[in-house]
Enzyme design. Structure first.
Site, PDB file in Angstrom:
ATOM      1  N   ALA A 127     -15.503   8.007 -50.443  1.00  0.00           N
ATOM      2  CA  ALA A 127     -15.579   9.177 -49.299  1.00  0.00           C
ATOM      3  C   ALA A 127     -14.943   8.367 -48.282  1.00  0.00           C
ATOM      4  O   ALA A 127     -15.051   7.209 -48.350  1.00  0.00           O
ATOM      5  CB  ALA A 127     -16.778   9.770 -49.086  1.00  0.00           C
ATOM      6  N   MET A 128     -14.506   9.170 -47.366  1.00  0.00           N
ATOM      7  CA  MET A 128     -13.826   8.553 -46.216  1.00  0.00           C
ATOM      8  C   MET A 128     -14.352   9.147 -44.867  1.00  0.00           C
ATOM      9  O   MET A 128     -14.372  10.408 -44.745  1.00  0.00           O
ATOM     10  CB  MET A 128     -12.539   8.335 -46.163  1.00  0.00           C
ATOM     11  CG  MET A 128     -11.726   8.067 -44.951  1.00  0.00           C
ATOM     12  SD  MET A 128     -12.150   6.149 -44.933  1.00  0.00           S
ATOM     13  CE  MET A 128     -12.170   6.055 -43.050  1.00  0.00           C
ATOM     14  N   HIS A 171     -24.091   8.534 -45.430  1.00  0.00           N
ATOM     15  CA  HIS A 171     -23.380   7.208 -45.108  1.00  0.00           C
ATOM     16  C   HIS A 171     -22.126   7.660 -44.191  1.00  0.00           C
ATOM     17  O   HIS A 171     -22.067   7.185 -43.028  1.00  0.00           O
ATOM     18  CB  HIS A 171     -23.003   6.568 -46.279  1.00  0.00           C
ATOM     19  CG  HIS A 171     -22.174   5.371 -46.230  1.00  0.00           C
ATOM     20  ND1 HIS A 171     -22.828   4.167 -46.235  1.00  0.00           N
ATOM     21  CD2 HIS A 171     -20.681   5.190 -45.909  1.00  0.00           C
ATOM     22  CE1 HIS A 171     -21.846   3.238 -45.881  1.00  0.00           C
ATOM     23  NE2 HIS A 171     -20.786   3.831 -45.877  1.00  0.00           N
ATOM     24  N   GLU A 172     -21.355   8.630 -44.608  1.00  0.00           N
ATOM     25  CA  GLU A 172     -20.201   9.033 -44.090  1.00  0.00           C
ATOM     26  C   GLU A 172     -20.633   9.608 -42.515  1.00  0.00           C
ATOM     27  O   GLU A 172     -19.873   9.472 -41.507  1.00  0.00           O
ATOM     28  CB  GLU A 172     -19.212   9.960 -44.604  1.00  0.00           C
ATOM     29  CG  GLU A 172     -18.828   9.543 -45.967  1.00  0.00           C
ATOM     30  CD  GLU A 172     -18.246   8.015 -46.143  1.00  0.00           C
ATOM     31  OE1 GLU A 172     -17.838   7.554 -45.185  1.00  0.00           O
ATOM     32  OE2 GLU A 172     -18.525   7.400 -47.180  1.00  0.00           O
TER      33      GLU A 172
HETATM   34  N1  B3K Z   1     -14.844   3.473 -45.296  1.00  0.00           N
HETATM   35  C1  B3K Z   1     -14.414   3.980 -46.463  1.00  0.00           C
HETATM   36  C2  B3K Z   1     -13.944   3.060 -47.528  1.00  0.00           C
HETATM   37  C3  B3K Z   1     -12.601   2.709 -47.292  1.00  0.00           C
HETATM   38  C4  B3K Z   1     -11.815   1.830 -48.455  1.00  0.00           C
HETATM   39  C5  B3K Z   1     -10.482   1.626 -48.162  1.00  0.00           C
HETATM   40  N2  B3K Z   1     -10.047   1.036 -49.446  1.00  0.00           N
HETATM   41  C6  B3K Z   1     -15.812   4.793 -47.074  1.00  0.00           C
HETATM   42  C7  B3K Z   1     -17.171   4.336 -46.528  1.00  0.00           C
HETATM   43  O1  B3K Z   1     -17.372   2.924 -46.665  1.00  0.00           O
HETATM   44  O2  B3K Z   1     -17.920   4.861 -45.759  1.00  0.00           O
HETATM   45 ZN    ZN Z   2     -18.944   3.354 -45.247  1.00  0.00          ZN
END
Ligand code: B3K
Ligand code: ZN
Length: 879
Positions: A267-268, A302-303
C-alpha cells in the site's frame, strides 16, 4: 549488459540541499489511457546563492510538448532535455515554469508514475515516480502546495480523486468532466496521488479527539463493497489509537483509500489518498483467511500512522527511509499487539525478522538501516530498513520506557512538523526529551550485520550468587570488515527451580534490562538461595542471535513455565530445533522422539486453558528456512526430510490428542480472537493428523476432504486445500479444479490457488509451475499474480533449490522476462539468488549461472542490475 550511467551510485555523504524551492504546484491532467497530457505550473524560488547557473528538473519517459517561463515560450538555448530530465540554463531567482508533457498510462507496466490498469488511472510516486508524470524537483526535501485538476470521460471515470479536499468540479464537452483538488499541506512529490475510474465507495465518519468529523471513504469495485468492513473498522481503531497513544490527530476532512489489484507493494500512504493493494483492503469470511484479516488491520494502520510519521514529518533524503518506515512499522506492530495478543504478535514479528532480515544481513545484500549508497532506491525497501529499523526504535523504547519514548515523540513532532528531517533528528529528540545519551546507540543505524551474543552463567552455592557473562561480536558485511560493539538491551529474569522469578537487586526487581555495551561484560546477582535458570532477551529485546548453552532439561523447563511468552516459545523452538538439526546430520536420530521434546509437547497439549493461538505457536516446528539458517551449509533435502519425519513422529505419537483437539475445537465461524486461535490450533491438529497417516495406515486426508467441502470460511477451506494439494502422495486434481471453478472471479483467492501449487514439495512441481505460467488466469502485468507463482516458487525449498539447477534456470528465465515489464518487481523477486554462498558447491554453481544469465540480459533495468551486481560482484556484466 549493465550500462555505465544507468548504474550510477548515489552516496549519502554527497547530500546537497536543493538550489530552489517550489512553493506552489498547479497540475492540469487530461486523462486518456493512451495519451495523457499533463500541464504543470510550478512557482520556483531560489534558496541558496552560489555559483550554479543550471537547474536540473527530474523527468523520465516524458514527451515535452511546450515550455513557458513567466508566460513566455522559453528559448531553445535556455534549456536542455535528456533521458533524465530537463535542465534550465541561467534561471532567474524567481520564476513561473509552465510545461506540457505527454505520457502513456496504458503502456506503463512498471506501475510507477501514472498507470492505467483494470480500467482505472492510478499513481505510485514513491520513491521516484512523480518524475514520470511531469518535470519536477523529485526529492523528498522539496515540499510544495499542490492543486490538481483532473479531466476525464464521465462514463469511464465517474470518480476523480487527488490529495486533500475537492474544491470544485464541473462538466465539459464530449461528456467529459473535471474535478479540482487542493491539498493545504505542503508535501514532497512522492506523496502525490490521483485516481480516476468507475469505483463504488463505502463511507463512514470518525470524530477526532478535538471533535472534528472526518469522512472516511474506501473506494473499491462495486461487487467488493461487502468486503470493506475490516478495513474500515481497522482504520477507525488506528485513528483512535494514534490519538490515545501518541496524541496525533488526523488533519484533513477526508481520508480516502482506493483498492487496486495492480500494485507493486502492499500500500502507499499518499496524503489523504492512500492507494492499496486490494489484498490489504478486501476481506470477507468466504474469501479471506484469518491471516488476511490481520494483514488488512496492520497495513491499514501502518499507512494511517504514516500521516504523522512520514507525511507531516517527512524525509530529507532517501537514505533516511527508515526514519519513517522503521518508526511506522514499530507503531503498527504495537497497535496490532494492543488489538490482539501481544505475545503472539511478538512471535510473529520476530519470525518475520529472522526469516527475512537475518539472512539479508548475513549475505551480499546486507546494508545498514541507514544505507550509505544506492543505485536504485526502490531496492532499499528492505527487511533491514523496515523490520530491523523497527527493532531499533523498539530498543530506544525499551531504554527510555513508555513515558520517556512518548516525551521523545512529542518533541520530535513539535520540532519537525512540516519539515524534511533525518534519523539523527529523531535520535536527538529522543535524547533531549529524556536527557539520555544515545551516542553509542547510533552505531546500530550505521553498522550492518546481526550481532551475535554469547551468554554464559554459573551459580555459586557458596556465595549464593549467579554470574552472567555476555559477549558480543558482529560478523563482517560487504564494505564493513570491522565492527564496533553496539549497546544491546537484554531484558532478563532468573527463574528458580519452582519456576518463580528471583529477586535481582535491592529494589526487589524480578525483571531487568541490562545493557551490554562492551565486547564482553559480566553481572553478578546476589542473595539467591537456590540455583537459577536464566531467561534472557525476554520479549526479544534486541535484534541479535543469542547463543546460550542450556541443556534439554532446562529448555524443557522454560518451555513449560517461563512467564515471558516470547521466551517460552523460544525454548520450545530450541528444543525442536536441536532435534531437527541432529536429524539433518543423521536421520536415524529421529527414530524416537527425544524425551524433553516429547514432554514439552505433551505439556502444551494438556494446557486446555491456554490461549489457543499461543498454544499453536508452541506446537509449530521451526521452518525449513530457519533450520537452514542455523547450518554452515544449508542441506536442503536433508532438512526437508528431517522436518517431515519429525512431523510424522509427532503426528503419530500424539495421534489421539490431535484427533481430540480436532473434534473438540470445531465450532461456528466467529471473528473474535478466541475463534481465530481455535481455528489455527484446529488446523494445526489436522495437519498433524495427516502426518500420523504413515504409521497408522488410516487415511486422514478424509478429514481434510470433508473440511474442504463443509467449511463456511476461507481459513478452514484453505487449510484443508493446502494439506491436500501439497500432500506428496495425494491426488488432488478434483479439488484443484473445484477450487478454481468456485473462486475464479476472485483474484485474491486465485492468487492463493496459484501460490499453494507453486509451493508444493512434490516432485512434479516445476513442470506444474511451467503450466501455471501459461494458464489463462496468469498475467505478467499483475504483480500479485506473478508473486503468487514465481515468488511462491522461490520459497519452495526443495524445488527452487533442486540439485540439478532446474529450479534456478527456470526462475532466471522468468525474471528476465519480467524485467522488461516490471523492473521493480523483477529486482525484488530476484533477491533469493543472492544467497548462493549458503549452499553446496553444486547449487552455488546453479545460482551463479542464473545470475550470469540475468547479467547478460539486453536492456537490463537499473533495479535488477543493482541486485545482480551486489549479489555477485564478479559477474561478467557488472564490471
Ligand atoms: N511507503 C510505501 C512503500 C513504497 C515503496 C516504493 N517502492 C509503503 C509503506 O511502507 O507504507
Ligand atoms: Zn511504510
Amino acid at each position: 549488459m549493465i550500462a555505465q550511467d544507468n548504474n550510477a551510485v548515489i552516496h549519502r555523504e554527497d547530500y546537497q540541499p536543493p538550489l530552489y524551492r517550489i512553493t506552489e504546484v498547479a497540475l492540469n491532467v487530461h486523462l486518456d489511457p493512451e495519451n495523457t497530457e499533463v500541464e504543470a505550473c510550478l512557482h520556483f524560488q531560489r534558496l541558496t546563492a552560489g555559483p550554479e547557473s543550471e537547474l536540473h528538473l527530474d523527468g523520465e519517459s516524458l514527451e515535452l510538448l511546450s515550455i513557458l517561463r513567466d508566460g513566455q515560450p522559453l528559448a531553445e538555448n535556455l534549456f536542455r532535455s535528456d533521458a533524465t530530465g530537463l535542465t534550465l540554463l541561467n534561471p532567474e531567482p524567481e520564476f513561473l515554469l509552465e510545461t506540457r508533457v505527454k505520457i502513456h498510462p496504458a503502456a506503463n507496466s512498471t506501475l510507477s508514475g501514472l498507470y492505467f490498469a483494470g480500467g482505472q488511472f492510478l499513481t505510485q510516486c514513491e520513491a521516484e515516480g512523480f518524475r514520470r508524470i511531469t518535470y519536477y524537483l523529485d526529492r523528498p526535501d522539496c515540499l510544495a502546495k499542490f492543486t490538481v485538476t483532473l479531466h476525464a470521460s464521465r462514463k469511464t471515470c465517474p470518480v476523480l480523486l487527488a490529495n486533500g479536499n475537492c474544491i470544485a468540479q464541473g462538466d465539459e464537452d464530449n461528456d467529459w468532466h473535471w474535478a479540482r483538488w487542493e491539498d493545504p499541506y505542503p508535501k514532497p512529490a512522492y506523496l502525490f496521488a490521483m485516481v480516476a475510474g468507475d469505483l463504488a465507495v463505502q463511507r463512514d465518519v470518525f470524530v477526532t479527539q478535538s471533535g472534528r468529523s472526518v469522512t472516511l471513504e474506501i473506494y473499491v469495485a462495486e461487487r467488493d463493497l461487502g468486503a470493506c468492513d475490516q478495513a474500515m473498522e481497522s482504520l477507525k481503531r488506528a485513528m483512535r489509537w494514534d490519538e490515545e497513544g501518541y496524541g496525533r490527530e488526523y488533519d484533513l476532512d477526508r481520508y480516502m483509500i482506493v483498492a487496486t489489484d495492480s500494485f507493486n507493494m502492499g500500500a502507499m500512504e499518499n496524503k489523504g489518498l492512500n492507494i492499496f493493494n486490494s489484498k490489504y483492503v478486501l476481506a470477507s469470511p468466504e474469501t479471506a483467511t484469518d491471516t488476511d484479516y490481520q494483514g488488512v488491520e496492520s497495513v491499514i494502520a501502518h499507512e494511517y500512522f504514516h500521516n504523522w510519521t512520514g507525511n507531516r514529518v517527512t524525509l530529507r533524503d532517501w537514505f533516511q527511509l527508515s526514519l519513517k518506515e522503521g518508526l511506522t512499522v514499530f507503531r503498527d506492530q504495537e497497535f496490532s499487539a494492543d488489538m490482539n495478543s501481544r505475545g503472539v504478535q511478538r512471535i510473529g514479528d520476530v519470525r518475520r525478522l529472522r526469516s527475512a532480515q537475518f539472512p539479508e544481513d548475513a549475505g551480499p545484500l546486507a546494508h545498514p538501516v541507514r544505507p550509505d549508497a544506492y543505485s536504485e532506491i526502490n531496492n532499499f525497501y528492505t527487511a533491514t530498513v523496515y523490520e530491523k529499523g523497527a527493532e531499533l526504535v523498539r530498543m530506544i523504547h525499551t531504554l527510555l520506557g513508555k513515558e520517556g519514548f512518548r516525551r521523545g515523540t512529542d518533541l520530535y513532532f513539535e520540532r519537525h512538523d512540516g519539515h524534511a528531517v533525518t534519523i539523527e533528528d529523531f535520535v536527538e529528540a529522543m535524547e533531549e526529551a529524556n536527557h539520555y545519551d544515545l551516542s553509542r546507540f547510533r552505531c546500530w543505524y550505521s553498522q550492518a550485520g546481526t550481532p551475535q551474543v554469547k551468554a554464559e552463567g554459573s551459580y555459586d552455592p557458596a556465595s549464593r550468587s549467579y554470574t552472567l557473562t555476555l559477549q558480543q561480536s558482529t560478523p563482517a558485511t560487504p564494505g564493513q570488515p570491522n565492527k564496533e560493539p553496539v549497546p544491546i538491551p537484554v531484558r532478563m529474569a532468573l527463574l528458580n527451580t519452582q519456576g518463580e522469578k528471583a529477586v535481582l537487586d535491592k529494589t526487589g526487581a524480578v525483571e531487568k534490562v541490562i545493557l551490554l555495551e562492551q565486547a564482553s561484560q559480566s553481572w553478578t546477582f546476589e542473595g539467591l538461595p537456590d540455583p537459577v535458570i536464566p531467561s534472557l532477551l525476554r520479549g526479544f529485546s534486541a535484534p541479535v542471535r543469542l547463543d546460550i548453552a542450556l541443556d534439554d532439561q532446562a529448555r524443557s523447563f522454560l518451555a513449560g513455565v517461563d512467564d515471558d511468552p516470547f521466551n517460552r516459545w523460544e525454548s520450545a523452538q530450541e528444543l525442536a530445533l536441536k532435534t531437527l538439526l541432529s536429524g539433518v546430520k543423521n536421520h536415524q536420530e529421529l527414530e524416537v522422539l527425544p524425551a524433553a521434546l516429547k514432554q514439552a509437547l505433551s505439556a502444551t497439549l494438556k494446557q486446555s486453558q491456554m490461549d489457543p493461538a499461543f498454544r499453536a505457536e508452541l506446537l509449530t516446528l521451526p521452518s525449513e528456512d530457519y533450520i537452514g539458517e542455523q547450518m554452515p551449509v544449508i542441506a536442503v533435502d536433508a532438512i526437508h526430510r528431517a522436518r517431515e519425519t519429525l512431523l510424522d513422529k509427532i503426528g503419530a505419537h500424539f495421534h489421539d490428542e490431535w484427533l481430540g483437539l480436532y473434534q473438540d475445537l470445531a465450532g461456528a465461524y466467529e471473528r473474535d480472537g478466541a475463534s481465530i486461535g481455535r481455528r489455527r490450533l484446529r488446523n494445526m491438529a489436522l495437519s498433524y493428523l495427516i502426518h500420523s497417516d504413515h504409521s497408522r495406515h488410516e487415511d486422514m486426508t478424509l478429514h481434510a476432504r470433508q473440511q474442504y467441502v463443509q467449511a463456511d470460511n476461507m481459513t478452514d477451506r484453505l487449510a484443508a486445500f493446502q494439506l491436500l494439494v501439497q500432500h506428496p502422495k495425494h491426488d488432488a486434481e478434483d479439488i484443484l479444479l473445484d477450487f478454481y471453478q468456485k473462486w475464479q472471479d476472485y483474484p485474491l483467492v486465485i492468487d492463493k490457488w496459484f501460490a499453494i501449487q507453486a509451493m508444493a514439495p512434490r516432485p512434479d512441481t516445476l513442470r506444474h509451475v511451467q503450466h501455471l505460467l501459461v494458464h489463462p488466469a496468469f498475467d505478467w502485468k499483475v504483480p500479485n499474480r506473478v508473486r503468487a507463482v514465481l515468488g511462491a516458487f522461490s520459497m519452495n525449498p526443495t524445488l527452487f533449490h533442486a540439485a540439478d539447477g532446474s529450479g534456478y534456470a527456470f526462475f532466471a528465465e522468468q525474471i528476465r522476462r519480467l524485467d522488461d515489464i516490471n523492473p521493480q518487481t523483477a529486482a525484488r523477486l530476484a533477491t533469493p539468488l543472492s544467497r548462493w554462498q549458503r549452499y553446496d558447491k553444486v547449487r552455488q554453481q546453479g545460482m551463479m549461472n542464473a545470475l550470469q544469465l540475468l547479467a547478460a540480459k539486453a536492456k537490463l533495468s537499473r533495479d535488477l542490475a543493482e541486485v545482480i551486481q551486489r549479489s555477485y560482484p564478479a559477474s561478467p556484466g557488472s564490471a
